[in-house]
Design an enzyme around this catalytic site. Sequence first.
Site, PDB file in Angstrom:
ATOM      1  N   CYS A 266       0.809  -1.205   0.000  1.00 36.31           N
ATOM      2  CA  CYS A 266       0.000   0.000   0.000  1.00 36.31           C
ATOM      3  C   CYS A 266       0.852   1.270   0.000  1.00 36.31           C
ATOM      4  O   CYS A 266       1.623   1.503  -0.915  1.00 36.31           O
ATOM      5  CB  CYS A 266      -0.957  -0.042   1.197  1.00 36.31           C
ATOM      6  N   HIS A 267       0.737   2.113   1.039  1.00 34.95           N
ATOM      7  CA  HIS A 267       1.522   3.338   1.136  1.00 34.95           C
ATOM      8  C   HIS A 267       2.879   3.098   1.799  1.00 34.95           C
ATOM      9  O   HIS A 267       3.669   4.039   1.942  1.00 34.95           O
ATOM     10  CB  HIS A 267       0.759   4.395   1.944  1.00 34.95           C
ATOM     11  N   GLY A 268       3.157   1.862   2.199  1.00 31.32           N
ATOM     12  CA  GLY A 268       4.422   1.541   2.864  1.00 31.32           C
ATOM     13  C   GLY A 268       5.669   1.970   2.106  1.00 31.32           C
ATOM     14  O   GLY A 268       6.652   2.401   2.714  1.00 31.32           O
TER      15      GLY A 268
ATOM     16  N   TRP B 205       6.377   4.587   0.697  1.00 32.58           N
ATOM     17  CA  TRP B 205       6.764   5.964   1.003  1.00 32.58           C
ATOM     18  C   TRP B 205       8.019   5.993   1.869  1.00 32.58           C
ATOM     19  O   TRP B 205       8.901   6.828   1.694  1.00 32.58           O
ATOM     20  CB  TRP B 205       5.638   6.673   1.742  1.00 32.58           C
TER      21      TRP B 205
END
Length: 221
Positions: free
Chosen positions: A111-113, A115
Amino acid sequence: MKKLKGMRVAVLAADGFEQVELTRPVKRLEKEGASVTIVSLHKGRIRGMNLLVPGRKVRVDATLREVKAADFDALLLPGGFMNPDFLRQSALALDFVKDADLLDQPIAVICHGPWLLASAGLLEGRHLTSWPGIRNDMENAGAHWTDEPVVRDGNWVSSRGPHDLLAFEHAMVELFAERMSPAIARRSTAEAAPRWPRWLAGGLAAAATVGLVARGRKALA
């Protein structure tokens, strides 16, 4: 057979993690025999999220001041909107993921990991996927982004989000199992070996000793 028996996995997360992206992979890791440690920025508990709705809290096992990447064998990075944003503002968190990658530890991220991996300067030339909304961030950081349920690149496996969790969990376990060090494998084998009752083990040892003595006397006769 438990594929990850004896493996020590760090789950790096902060407040705002996407709940199912932590709880489901952790459950699968523990089912496969791994020892899981929730590592965070502070002690106590961190709050999960179900998209925009607050979820349950999870107990923190260790802070980034108490452990280092070398204490573990693998790393899991869940997503969520706030979680990776909090983490990438921490020098300790950035150093943790840099060290894990430098040690060639398997890293599973969803997912947004990614980043956090971008802020750590680790994306140049790497192949991955993520939540589609941060595709530009990934590409601007030098990554080759693909819209796939999971993408495997060396010691990394990445996934898009909760809808891909089944594929992500499977790919994570396979990657971690492939990367288990010989030392972990030997330790796991030793722990899985059958343990004889003390009286039986002693009797077998005595019998072996008698046999050796008898053969020795026959050789000298």
